[in-house]
Every structure is written in C-alpha cells, then in structure tokens.
Design an enzyme around this catalytic site. Structure first.
Site, PDB file in Angstrom:
ATOM      1  N   ARG A 170     -19.260 -17.394  26.457  1.00  0.00           N
ATOM      2  CA  ARG A 170     -20.351 -17.227  27.935  1.00  0.00           C
ATOM      3  C   ARG A 170     -21.294 -18.260  26.111  1.00  0.00           C
ATOM      4  O   ARG A 170     -22.515 -18.152  26.776  1.00  0.00           O
ATOM      5  CB  ARG A 170     -20.294 -15.631  27.442  1.00  0.00           C
ATOM      6  CG  ARG A 170     -19.816 -15.039  29.258  1.00  0.00           C
ATOM      7  CD  ARG A 170     -20.146 -13.210  29.174  1.00  0.00           C
ATOM      8  NE  ARG A 170     -19.724 -13.479  30.140  1.00  0.00           N
ATOM      9  CZ  ARG A 170     -20.373 -11.993  30.007  1.00  0.00           C
ATOM     10  NH1 ARG A 170     -20.546 -10.828  29.584  1.00  0.00           N
ATOM     11  NH2 ARG A 170     -19.669 -11.006  31.514  1.00  0.00           N
ATOM     12  N   ARG A 218      -8.864  -9.556  31.766  1.00  0.00           N
ATOM     13  CA  ARG A 218     -10.193  -8.075  32.250  1.00  0.00           C
ATOM     14  C   ARG A 218      -9.716  -8.564  34.101  1.00  0.00           C
ATOM     15  O   ARG A 218      -9.932  -9.707  34.568  1.00  0.00           O
ATOM     16  CB  ARG A 218     -11.247  -8.516  32.044  1.00  0.00           C
ATOM     17  CG  ARG A 218     -11.476  -6.997  32.947  1.00  0.00           C
ATOM     18  CD  ARG A 218     -12.720  -6.531  31.302  1.00  0.00           C
ATOM     19  NE  ARG A 218     -12.393  -6.443  29.763  1.00  0.00           N
ATOM     20  CZ  ARG A 218     -13.283  -6.209  29.230  1.00  0.00           C
ATOM     21  NH1 ARG A 218     -14.732  -6.339  29.251  1.00  0.00           N
ATOM     22  NH2 ARG A 218     -12.877  -6.566  27.814  1.00  0.00           N
ATOM     23  N   GLU A 264     -25.501 -11.020  27.472  1.00  0.00           N
ATOM     24  CA  GLU A 264     -24.182 -10.104  26.660  1.00  0.00           C
ATOM     25  C   GLU A 264     -23.857 -11.342  26.029  1.00  0.00           C
ATOM     26  O   GLU A 264     -22.863 -11.432  27.536  1.00  0.00           O
ATOM     27  CB  GLU A 264     -24.004  -9.072  26.687  1.00  0.00           C
ATOM     28  CG  GLU A 264     -23.253  -7.869  26.027  1.00  0.00           C
ATOM     29  CD  GLU A 264     -21.510  -7.768  26.206  1.00  0.00           C
ATOM     30  OE1 GLU A 264     -21.926  -7.571  26.870  1.00  0.00           O
ATOM     31  OE2 GLU A 264     -20.872  -8.377  25.273  1.00  0.00           O
ATOM     32  N   SER A 302     -21.036  -7.761  21.418  1.00  0.00           N
ATOM     33  CA  SER A 302     -20.660  -6.243  21.002  1.00  0.00           C
ATOM     34  C   SER A 302     -20.095  -5.687  20.465  1.00  0.00           C
ATOM     35  O   SER A 302     -18.934  -5.836  19.673  1.00  0.00           O
ATOM     36  CB  SER A 302     -19.795  -5.581  22.466  1.00  0.00           C
ATOM     37  OG  SER A 302     -20.111  -4.945  23.157  1.00  0.00           O
ATOM     38  N   ARG A 321     -20.791 -15.255  35.887  1.00  0.00           N
ATOM     39  CA  ARG A 321     -20.055 -14.621  34.096  1.00  0.00           C
ATOM     40  C   ARG A 321     -19.243 -14.343  33.565  1.00  0.00           C
ATOM     41  O   ARG A 321     -18.781 -13.945  32.922  1.00  0.00           O
ATOM     42  CB  ARG A 321     -21.290 -13.623  34.639  1.00  0.00           C
ATOM     43  CG  ARG A 321     -22.804 -13.600  34.609  1.00  0.00           C
ATOM     44  CD  ARG A 321     -23.489 -12.292  33.648  1.00  0.00           C
ATOM     45  NE  ARG A 321     -23.262 -11.529  34.894  1.00  0.00           N
ATOM     46  CZ  ARG A 321     -23.107 -10.729  35.798  1.00  0.00           C
ATOM     47  NH1 ARG A 321     -24.115 -11.388  36.999  1.00  0.00           N
ATOM     48  NH2 ARG A 321     -22.963  -9.596  36.645  1.00  0.00           N
ATOM     49  N   HIS A 322     -18.212 -14.836  35.327  1.00  0.00           N
ATOM     50  CA  HIS A 322     -16.605 -13.693  35.200  1.00  0.00           C
ATOM     51  C   HIS A 322     -15.427 -14.692  34.927  1.00  0.00           C
ATOM     52  O   HIS A 322     -15.570 -15.454  35.225  1.00  0.00           O
ATOM     53  CB  HIS A 322     -16.840 -12.765  35.791  1.00  0.00           C
ATOM     54  CG  HIS A 322     -17.335 -10.985  35.845  1.00  0.00           C
ATOM     55  ND1 HIS A 322     -18.669 -11.055  36.521  1.00  0.00           N
ATOM     56  CD2 HIS A 322     -16.576  -9.879  34.995  1.00  0.00           C
ATOM     57  CE1 HIS A 322     -19.385  -9.457  35.769  1.00  0.00           C
ATOM     58  NE2 HIS A 322     -18.161  -9.324  34.995  1.00  0.00           N
ATOM     59  N   GLU A 366     -10.596  -7.827  36.482  1.00  0.00           N
ATOM     60  CA  GLU A 366     -12.137  -7.079  37.404  1.00  0.00           C
ATOM     61  C   GLU A 366     -12.266  -8.030  38.214  1.00  0.00           C
ATOM     62  O   GLU A 366     -11.891  -9.839  37.904  1.00  0.00           O
ATOM     63  CB  GLU A 366     -13.293  -7.037  36.437  1.00  0.00           C
ATOM     64  CG  GLU A 366     -14.348  -6.986  37.060  1.00  0.00           C
ATOM     65  CD  GLU A 366     -15.533  -6.786  35.904  1.00  0.00           C
ATOM     66  OE1 GLU A 366     -16.583  -6.477  36.426  1.00  0.00           O
ATOM     67  OE2 GLU A 366     -15.534  -6.897  34.844  1.00  0.00           O
TER      68      GLU A 366
END
Lengths: 517, 517
Positions: free
Chosen positions: B491, B280, B437, B440, B288-289, B282
C-alpha cells in the site's frame, strides 16, 4: 494499578509511598535513562534512571535489600535500598523491594556509587546503584517455568520428537558438559528461553549471516525481489508440498523460489536475490529438518560459464564465514561455552576445495567406511555418505566447507543444464558444511526446446499444471543463460556453530509436531 | 544447438559461418563485456562485447541490417551489420541478423563508432555498434504475447476481477492518457510485463522503501527477527485466516507478526523489526486487497509514553518519503509518465498532522459530505469516510500523510491499551496516505491481569487456543511496556505513486482469483 500500593499493612503513613510500588504506566523519573553497559566514572555520585529486570532480590536484615538488575541480555549490576529518613526509603519500601520476584520489570531512580569491593556476582563489577525510587511495571510469577540460569544451559532431550540420533555436527548429547532443561521445556517457555544470553547470541549470529549475505549481493548489483508463498501449482513435485483450500480452488505453499528467481531473470534483471520462507511437508522428525525455513536465494545471468555462479556463491559464503569470526566473536564464544564445538575450518585463499561428484565417490570408495566401497557415480549420495565424505575431506584438506560439482543427471531435476562434454552429469553443484548440504545450485536450462526435451526425458507431461507455466516463461521471449543457488539459513547457522539440532538455530522452529508458539 | 547454423540454404561455404548463429552455451568473444550505459568516448573504434535483447531488427537492402539492442530496462543502442569480405560479415549473416525476432537474447562483438547523425530511436544517441559477431543464445517467438511498448503503457481493465470501482488515489481509469493492455494480459505475460521500464521502476521504488525502512531501524538499535508463517492457532480471529492440513492437525497462515513481535520484546529485546509476508483469506476483489502481502513490522519498549512509538514511526515514514524523492527521482518520473499522479505531499518539519479520532470525526461532520454529518466518535471509520477525511485534511494542511490517534475502544482488538485518562479510547493510531490506511499501531497491554480483563470484556474465552498462549507470554515473566506498528509495503508503494491498483505494486499479486504466475 496505576498508583503505588504500600507494602505495609500498618495504619501509619509510609513516608516513602510515592517512591515505590506497582504501576501500569511508567511513573515519572527525571534522571536520564542510562544503559548498564554505559555506566562509567562520569556517573559516580550522579542520579540515573535504569529500566531493567530483577535478576534477584533479597533482604539483608530489616533495613536493607539487595537486588541484581539486568538488561540487554547479560548486563547486570548490583542495586541496594537502605531505609532511613534522609534517604526517602522506608522499611516498608525495603521489604517490598526485597520481595520482588525475579524477572519482574522495574524502572528505578538511583545514584551510582563505587562499591566497597568488586561485585563478583554481576557483569558490572565496579559500580553499584543506590536506589531511591523503584516502580514495578510488570510482575513476574512466584515460580518461573524456566529460570534464566537453566535457560542458558545446553538444552537436553533433543530427540523428544522421536528422531533417530544421527551423531551430527561432531557432537552428541553425551558430550554436553552441563545438563539443562529439555528442548521441549525451552520451546514451551519461549520468554525465558529467549532471555538466555545463548539464545540471543545465536539470534545475533543468524541475523549477521542475513546481513552479510545482503551486504555482499547489494554491492554486486543484485536486485532484491519478493517471491510469493502462495502458489497455484506445485511445480517441484506434489508429495512434500503443503496444500490449502483457496476460495474454491487449491493453493500450495512454495517449496522454493526457483520458478520466480528465473522469472525475474527472464523479466530483464541481470541478478536477483530474495530472502524468505520456504515450506516442505516432509514428515521427517530429525534434527536436520524443519517444515518452514528461510532460504537466501540468488540467480544471475551467466556471461560465459556456469562456474561464474559457483565461484560467486563460494566467495559469498567465505565472506560470511570470515566476517562472522570478526563481527560475532563474542557471540560465537558464548555459544561455544554452552554448546562446545571445534572451530569451523575454512580454506585459505587459493586452497578452496571443489571436487567433482565422481571424484567424491572415488574418495568414498577408497577412504570411506567399508559399506561405501561400492558407491556409484550415477546415484545421489545419502546423508551418511555425505558425512563420511565430509570427514575424509576435513582430514585431507583441513576444511569444513567445500563444493561437490557435476552431480549426475539422475540426481537433479529436469531444469538442470546437462554438461555439454558429458551429458551423464549436470552443470550443478552442492555446497557442504561439516559434511552436510547447505546450498544447492547450478545452471538452469534457458532454451524452451532443450527444456521441453528434458521435461519429457524425466517422464513429466509438459502440459501439466505448473510445468506449462514454467515452460511458457522460456517460450514467451528469449531468456539469457543463467544459474543460481539457494542457501538454507537455518542450516548455515546450525552447522557453523555445530549446534546439536537445527531447531536451536530457528526463531520459531516448525516441525511435523510443533506449530507453537 | 551449440554450433552456428548458416541462414542460407546455398551449397557454397559461408565465409562468416563462425561469426553468427544460434548457440545454447555462450560462444567465446574476447572483447571485454561492456554495458550500454557505460559506453563513451574511450570506446570509439574499439571492440566490445555486449549481451542484450534484440529490440528490433530489419534489413536495409541485401547487404545491411539494423538492430536495436537493449539491456537493463531501457538502455538501447543502434547496431548494424554490413556484408563485405573485409568485415567478416556475409550476406547470409546480414539476412540472419535482420530476421532475428524482437526479444531474442544475443551476445555480440562490435566496434563502437560515432553515427553520422544522432540516433533518435535509441537511448544511446551518439554511438552505434558495428557488429562483427552475433550469437543468439535464446530465441523469441515470432509473435510476442505482449510487446514491450504495450507492456510499458498503463494497464487497463483494472476491474477484471469484478470489483466495484472506488475512485481511489485521485485517479480513475478514464483519466489514463494512453490505452494499453489489460492488467490480466500483463500478469499472464509476466516476462514481457517485467521487462517494461515502468514495471522495473515500480520494483525499484518498492525495494527502495524496504531498504530505507531497514536503514532507519538498523541505525536505531532494532534487532531483526523472523516470525513464522505457519502457526498453530489463529489468535486474531478465525474468519479471514487460511487453514491447511498439517500432519493430522490444522495449521494457519499468520495474519500478522503481532504475537511474535511481542514475544521478542518479552524475550528481552528492546526493539525488534521484521519484514515478511502476511496472509488474509478475505474474499475481497478490490484494488486495495491482496491475500498475501508484505508487512514491515516493528515493536519497541516504551520508556514513558506510547507517543514515543508514534513519533518514531512518523519519523521513519517521513524519512522514507523524503529519501525516495532523492534516490528514486528518475523512477518516480518514469512511473508518473505512465500513471499520471499529483506529487505526494508531506508536511514541513514541525507541521506534522496528528489528529485525534474524535477531532477527525468532528472535521468529517463539519466539512465532509452530507452523508457524514452524523458520524459517531465511538464507531470505526468506513473506507469512504477515511477518504473524505483525507481530502479535508489535504485541503486544510496540504499533506497527504497524517496520523489519526486515539481510536475508540470498540474499533480496536483486546490487546490495545486503553487511555488511562479516557478508557473509551485506546492508545492506538492509524497512519494514512492519500486518505487510506497504511499503518496500524499503538501501545499493547503488557500486564497479564489487565490483559485478561480486556480479553473477557471483549467476550473472548481466555483459555481458548491461541489466546491462552498469548496470555501466557505475560504471565511467564514481567514484560516491559511496549508498542509498535505494522506498515503495509504494497500500500505504501501504491498510494505514494497513486497507482490505480495495489496489484501493480506487488511482484506477484495474490487475489482470491489469482495464484499464477
């Protein structure tokens, strides 16, 4: 969508209307879900629920329709619906069932019966299903892009990607018995391609190889680890590496896990392995090349000699080959029925074939084709040379699996440990299957001073990006002697089965011309 | 390099010169290789071979040197060399051994002895090694970048990458008991960082999670498959996807295996899973990333209701959590001794917590902080809302693990199946650990007409690149109802252990600012 739609346009009420039709969400069927492969005597005259694909549907007169139901690759059974007030089946329902398109997905309620004679068209021959409810949860189109029968034949047009046919794997396209659809058609209709039993058999074999690898290393104290795909330096040379913009910098896609395997050993793990993707930006449109492929990698401390690593890898591959014959017998037979090939020969215990590079070249000079009469001990082998040597070795030793050890210094990267007895060659080897390389491995240099010397000797700047970080591993703390190898999963599967192209062994083959699906 | 170099500059012959020194290739030691953890009464007064790191070396007078030897993370033992004609040890050898740098790698021959008193500085307290041969196969530098002791303390400077501290995982930097080196120092000295027992314990736990996942699905008829990383279309939106030049075209790095999992189900597999990287792009510099991370993905046919998938995933995660406590007890304790955290609470069987999104919002409105008094049922939760809800649920149900089901339509992508009872919400859920989270999932739309409607309703052109290929899956043949989920491995490990940053859970964390090592 979620209510039954009667097949008839008449005004009268269809008494069976709750027993069939299209539905988006599964309708309630109270009988127990049963797999076709499990149906047996205990089910006769009992009601079962089956979820399957329509393989075929046809009317027999106006009051009866036959369907073939299929699940789990190739399990199929005959089903029939017969109109009659007592059965809960109307003529409208029969007509609707008889008109279902092949490859529609249905959920049925049925009573298991013994047929009048054996049902030869189905895999389940001694039972049939008398259907009382049929719900279609997903429709198929009127015309399939690729029928299941065509999808289960050998792919043709393997050279769609402009490659030169290289007569690999003892098999050429001409020898294929049944013409089928082109590989391009297979790959552009992935759903039907994947539903073909032969595709599923190849996948099963591929996953068995992965599992056998994991089983073997897990019982020998190897630790799994995860090398990254995105890396900040292309330590293994820049020409064939994918690059991408990365937040104002440049990132590369890893060509191998080499650096990271060694870092794990340096970091105190005695034995490590990983299974993951590697990438090579080589514009090669051949049946041997993929731009993304899976490598099963391992690295281990060396206690006293690098042959420990070589023998371990050899034993690992022999374990895989021998277990495959047992665990995937049916799948191998199925694949051979579509892509014929001679069995893969492995050596008897104690008769393993390990040849030095120099002896291999000697064999080529003495027994190979005329053009290889002058091959040198100091130059790497070409693909045609490798294949010629493979044929000589098969002839001489009755094996399709062998090791070439002691590659020349010129054919190996800077990190290969030189042979202390003869620094013209390295403590490095390749493994071959049917004359084609599937594993490259050897002892790595673990000493920072020796390593830096070799980097310079290869004309590389020790302070360049990637090289510096690599060298720093060995400078930052003492790293034990170690070695390892990487096994190309795609190639092991393809050459074991003698598939006509490695692209048939991959789930989603990636070539310079193919990124979809 | 391969011969012993005497430590003394004297002219007289060192009678011990064959018993010590630097060597590139392992020197022969005939005693059996023995691991420190295995040393016991049967070894007393016998000779063993040990390969280990020097943890410490010091002289005691001129005739004796002590070393601490370490292997396999934290197994250590005291060794000593005493000069004397009868022992084969010279003063030169003692001096050389006493001057070995910590983290050098040595191979030794030694006699196992009972020490005079317990050796409190080592893990092996009741045996010691009297060394007769010591060969250094890899030297360490005079000064380490990061000592093992520092590497085994909690990393500080977690926010080096300019993120805003978000008080995650019930733990802030201030609460850390012992100051250590910064995370940047750890990551830039990967060898010593990885040698720290705490790093190895986190890795062990990570690999145990992977293995438990695989065990669970393997015994439930899931087929492993391999989704590609390189893809030709960015079907899940273009903003956060990495792009790269690909032989004159553009390739993308897969953000998830979603498309391919569904394609496998469409291709006739009832249940599939994969474990592999996702990417990703981002530009988020938070704890968290990660830009590259590992996802454990699964997808399964739905027999009658999507809660089958939800319960299976719940059972899978509970299996992982409960087994971790058993199999990784020591590692979890070790991690907690460095990064203190409260135990991870799981619900008792039968007391699992599954809350609808609407009920979750109601809890937030009623029991959450003042700023969440007006949260809506139609908008996705923010990270602070998720954490606040996590605290409320922990309070109310004594669990750190729970499910939020029925996410609003607006918060889910086009492929999420709408609830037939209430099309404002979806048959989709998230799983949470400590208010964050980790999974998903939900039911996907399997019907081409319904899917095309939803694509249009979301304002997407059904003929656009990637979307067309996706839609074609469902048009090409009937695809059974199905659903699944993806579990973020990084995570799960980080939040289970309440690590202060997910970067500590990854082998080689990739962030917008970090691509090395």
């Amino acid at each position: 969508m979620s209510t039954a739609s009667a097949g008839s346009g008449g005004v009268e009420v269809d008494f069976a209307e709750d027993n069939y039709g299209d539905t988006l969400f599964p309708r309630e069927i109270k009988s127990a879900l049963t797999h076709l492969r499990d149906i047996g005597e205990q089910h006769v005259d009992r009601s079962v629920k089956v979820r399957a694909w329509i393989q075929n549907a046809r009317m027999q007169g106006k009051k009866m329709a036959f369907v073939e139901l299929r699940e789990e690759g190739s399990w199929s059974i005959q089903g029939l619906v017969v109109a009659g007030a007592g059965t809960g089946v109307s003529r409208e329902m029969v007509k609707w069932v008889g008109s279902l398109n092949p490859e529609s997905f249905v959920s049925v309620e049925a009573t298991v019966k013994r047929p009048l004679g054996l049902v030869k068209s189905c895999r389940v021959t001694n039972y049939e299903l008398h259907l009382s409810k049929v719900f279609c949860e997903a429709p198929a189109p009127d015309v399939l892009g690729l029928s299941l029968a065509a999808a289960n034949k050998a792919a043709t047009g393997l050279d769609e990607e402009e490659e030169v046919v290289d007569g690999m794997a003892n098999l050429t396209v001409k020898e294929l018995v049944v013409p089928g659809a082109s590989l391009a058609t297979h790959i552009s209709d992935p759903v039907m391609h994947k539903r073909a039993p032969v595709t599923q058999a190849i996948s099963d074999i591929r996953m068995a190889v992965r599992k056998l690898f994991t089983e073997y290393v897990d019982t020998r104290d190897f630790n799994m680890f995860e090398p990254p795909c995105l890396i900040g330096a292309a330590s293994e040379g820049g020409a064939e590496v994918f690059t991408l913009p990365y937040f104002g910098k440049t990132a590369y896609l890893a060509q191998s896990a080499q650096f990271y395997k060694q870092l794990e050993i340096a970091g105190g793990r005695k034995r490590v392995y990983s299974i993951g993707p590697a990438f090579r930006a080589e514009n090669s449109n051949t049946r041997r090349h993929l731009t993304e492929f899976i490598v099963m990698d391992l690295e281990t401390e060396i206690e006293s000699h690098y042959h420990e690593v070589m023998y371990l890898l050899e034993d690992l591959l022999l374990y895989i080959f021998r277990q495959l014959e047992v665990r995937c017998k049916d799948q191998i037979e199925l694949v051979r029925s579509v892509y014929p090939s001679p069995p893969f020969l492995v050596p008897q215990p104690g008769k393993e074939v390990r040849i030095s590079f120099a002896d291999g070249q000697k064999l080529l000079r003495e027994k190979g084709p005329a053009e290889f009469r002058n091959v040198s001990d100091d130059e790497d082998m070409s693909t045609p040379q490798e294949k010629a040597l493979g044929a000589i070795i098969r002839d001489k030793y009755q094996t399709d699996f062998y090791i070439i050890d002691k590659f020349p210094e010129s054919a190996r990267p800077f990190y290969a440990m030189l042979d202390p007895e003869n620094p013209a060659v390295t403590n490095a080897f390749d493994f071959f299957m049917r004359g084609q390389e599937v594993l490259s491995g050897g002892q790595r240099i673990h000493h920072p001073v020796v390593l830096e010397d070799r980097i310079r000797a290869k004309g590389i700047d020790p302070s360049s990006l990637g090289i510096k970080e690599y060298l720093d591993i060995f400078k930052s703390a003492g790293v034990p002697p170690h070695g390892g190898g990487g096994i190309g999963l795609d190639r092991v599967v393809a050459w074991y089965l003698a598939l006509p192209t490695v692209h048939l062994a991959a789930y989603y083959p990636r070539t310079p011309k193919r990124l979809l699906p």
